[in-house]
Design an enzyme around this catalytic site. Structure first.
Site, PDB file in Angstrom:
ATOM      1  N   GLU A  97       0.881  -1.175   0.000  1.00  0.00           N
ATOM      2  CA  GLU A  97       0.000   0.000   0.000  1.00  0.00           C
ATOM      3  C   GLU A  97       0.911   1.214   0.000  1.00  0.00           C
ATOM      4  O   GLU A  97       1.726   1.372   0.901  1.00  0.00           O
ATOM      5  CB  GLU A  97      -0.930  -0.022   1.215  1.00  0.00           C
ATOM      6  CG  GLU A  97      -2.100   0.940   1.093  1.00  0.00           C
ATOM      7  CD  GLU A  97      -1.779   2.328   1.600  1.00  0.00           C
ATOM      8  OE1 GLU A  97      -1.513   3.206   0.749  1.00  0.00           O
ATOM      9  OE2 GLU A  97      -1.767   2.537   2.810  1.00  0.00           O
ATOM     10  N   CYS A 106      -2.430   8.309   4.156  1.00  0.00           N
ATOM     11  CA  CYS A 106      -2.434   8.055   2.712  1.00  0.00           C
ATOM     12  C   CYS A 106      -3.809   8.332   2.129  1.00  0.00           C
ATOM     13  O   CYS A 106      -3.950   8.529   0.923  1.00  0.00           O
ATOM     14  CB  CYS A 106      -1.982   6.631   2.413  1.00  0.00           C
ATOM     15  SG  CYS A 106      -2.694   5.399   3.485  1.00  0.00           S
TER      16      CYS A 106
END
EC number: 1.2.1.88
Length: 515
Positions: free
Chosen positions: A286, A320
């Site tokens: 990720e 994020c």
């Protein structure tokens, strides 16, 4: 019988008893600030002369802890231990592995405010953000334990009268867990326990700015009954220990959360088959985002402004999933921008030891310098209408910054900043807004504020992100409710906290017996 999964509730700090309990957690953590923490390899606690020094980003003079640093030699020792332990751990009952996660979750729940207080000190998280991080760690353990119980018997396949066919899941082997600093408890614990409950052994390399919370989690796993050697704690430099473990021929998979550049580097290195390697390594990654909130002209404009501010400046924009782009229909642009500026100016920035702080520091000097460089770019590419100042004298503090009137092809609209900076951009119509939102190499999260059902359905199909939200902000995915992970350069399309995440840590085996 296991009760149905429900996510861990967030703490209401307006209740005096909860406030006092959290303050006690802070006092407890303050009582052991500055301690030394060892490496842990096969249950053996190893102290090295070389240390990773963790400091409070809100107060650079405050030492959180000193964690022993692994060398390549110690990383090799940990690999050998993990490889040997895998031969027994892979045969352990899934029910037993799930029970360890349930026990670990219960231990963390009892120590919830202590772990959250560590996050206040080590990661600079305000109380509510720290509390959410700890709750998510609990959620990952509770959810993945239940998922393993669902997968333990495999999946049904067809059998003819002359045969008995089975489709089973078996673990992969030794995994290298490289966890991030921005969710140093939740993501670290989730990545680690997903691998472990699936029957793998692990080498855990936490982020170098937040290793203490990981060291404390190792205590939890030991107390929960996890056998020695299943998780081996090897903090160290990415260029030395990280590369060595990613390249190692006995590494079966790498689970990584972090930046795009490091993720690409890991993906490239893991793709190479090194001497002695008999498999293709799996990478679960990720890698960040450039996340957009789109505001339609037919929207609740107050909700839109609040959603942008909360998503852009929660944990100083160091998620994020954070909103770094607000793309707003030109008919309502000025209204939403002005209201967002008003809300932003109400935010309090300071040391998150105090309850009513909305925003703490950024992670370290490198983060401070990077974000301030983008503030300078913002002055050239748009108009700073709120914030724009930074102060790194005591801690790494940056005021929440709104940059207005940014062109859709500007750097501020393309590059991940990872700090409290949001760019506002006008769109001619809804189609134009979606085109701007999709004009990025990332594809992690996004949100659409609209009361137009046709526009919502169009966005559902055409807004290319892994997590898309309607009429709310673009942060705050909950384990088991909104499985998290994105497209394109946001990673390998894995979904943490989702029903297929554990399968990434296993391989399917078919057996067929003729009757």
């Amino acid at each position: 019988m296991v009760v149905a999964y429900k996510h861990e509730p967030f703490t209401d700090f307006s209740v005096e008893a909860n406030k006092l309990a959290f303050e006690e957690g802070l006092k407890k953590v303050e009582s052991y600030l500055g301690q030394d923490y060892p490496l842990i390899i096969g249950g053996e606690k190893i102290t090295t002369e070389d240390k990773i020094v963790s400091v409070n980003p809100a107060n650079k003079e405050e030492l959180v802890g000193r964690v022993s640093k692994a060398s390549r030699e110690l990383a090799e020792k940990a690999m050998q231990v993990a490889d040997a332990t895998f031969q027994t751990w892979r045969k352990s009952k899934p029910e037993m592995r799930a029970d360890i996660l349930f026990r670990a979750a219960a231990i963390v729940r009892r120590r919830k405010h202590e772990f959250s207080a560590i996050l206040v000190k080590e990661a600079g998280k305000p109380w509510n953000e720290a509390d959410a991080d700890t709750a998510e760690a609990i959620d990952f353990m509770e959810y993945y334990a239940r998922q393993m119980l669902k997968l333990k018997d495999g999946m049904p396949v067809e059998s003819r009268p002359i045969e008995y066919n089975r489709f089973s899941y078996i673990p992969l082997g030794v995994g290298v867990i490289i966890s991030p600093w921005n969710f140093p408890f939740a993501i670290m614990a989730g990545m680690t326990t997903a691998a472990v409950v699936s029957g793998n052994t692990v080498l855990l390399k936490p982020a170098s700015t937040t290793p203490v919370v990981a060291a404390k989690f190792m205590e939890v796993l030991e107390e929960a009954g996890l056998p020695a050697g299943v998780v081996n704690f090897v903090p160290g430099n990415g260029s030395e220990v990280g590369d060595y473990l990613v390249d190692h021929p006995r590494t079966r998979f790498v689970s990584f959360t972090g930046s795009r550049d490091v993720g690409i580097r890991i993906y490239e290195r893991a793709a190479k088959v090194n001497p002695g390697q008999i498999w293709l390594k799996r990478v679960i990654a990720e890698m960040g985002g450039k996340d957009t909130i789109v505001v339609d002209k037919e929207a609740d404009l107050e909700l839109a402004a609040k959603s942008i501010v909360a998503s852009a400046f929660g944990f100083s924009g160091q998620k994020c999933s954070a909103c770094s782009r607000a793309v707003i229909h030109e008919d309502v642009y000025d209204h939403v921008l002005n209201r967002a500026v008003e809300l932003t100016k109400e935010l309090t920035v300071g040391n998150p030891d105090a309850k009513d702080i909305n925003m703490g520091p950024v992670n370290d000097q490198a983060a401070f310098d990077k974000v301030m460089s983008y503030v300078a770019i913002g002055k050239e590419e748009g108009k700073i209408v709120s914030g724009g100042e930074g102060d790194d004298s005591k801690g790494w503090f940056i005021q929440p910054t709104i940059v207005a009137d940014v062109a859709e092809d500007a750097r501020l609209m393309k590059e991940e900043i990872f700090g409290p900076v949001v760019a506002f951009c006008k769109a001619k119509d809804f189609d134009h807004a979606l085109a701007i939102a999709n004009n990025t190499e990332y594809g992690l999260t996004g949100a659409v504020l609209s009361n137009n059902r046709d526009h919502i359905e169009k966005a559902r199909e055409d807004f290319h992100v892994g997590n898309l939200y309607f009429n709310r902000g673009c942060t705050g995915a909950i384990v088991g409710y909104q499985p998290f992970g994105g497209f394109n350069m946001s990673g390998t399309d894995s979904k943490a906290g989702g029903p297929d995440y554990l399968a990434l840590h296993m391989q399917a085996k078919t057996t067929s017996e003729t009757l």
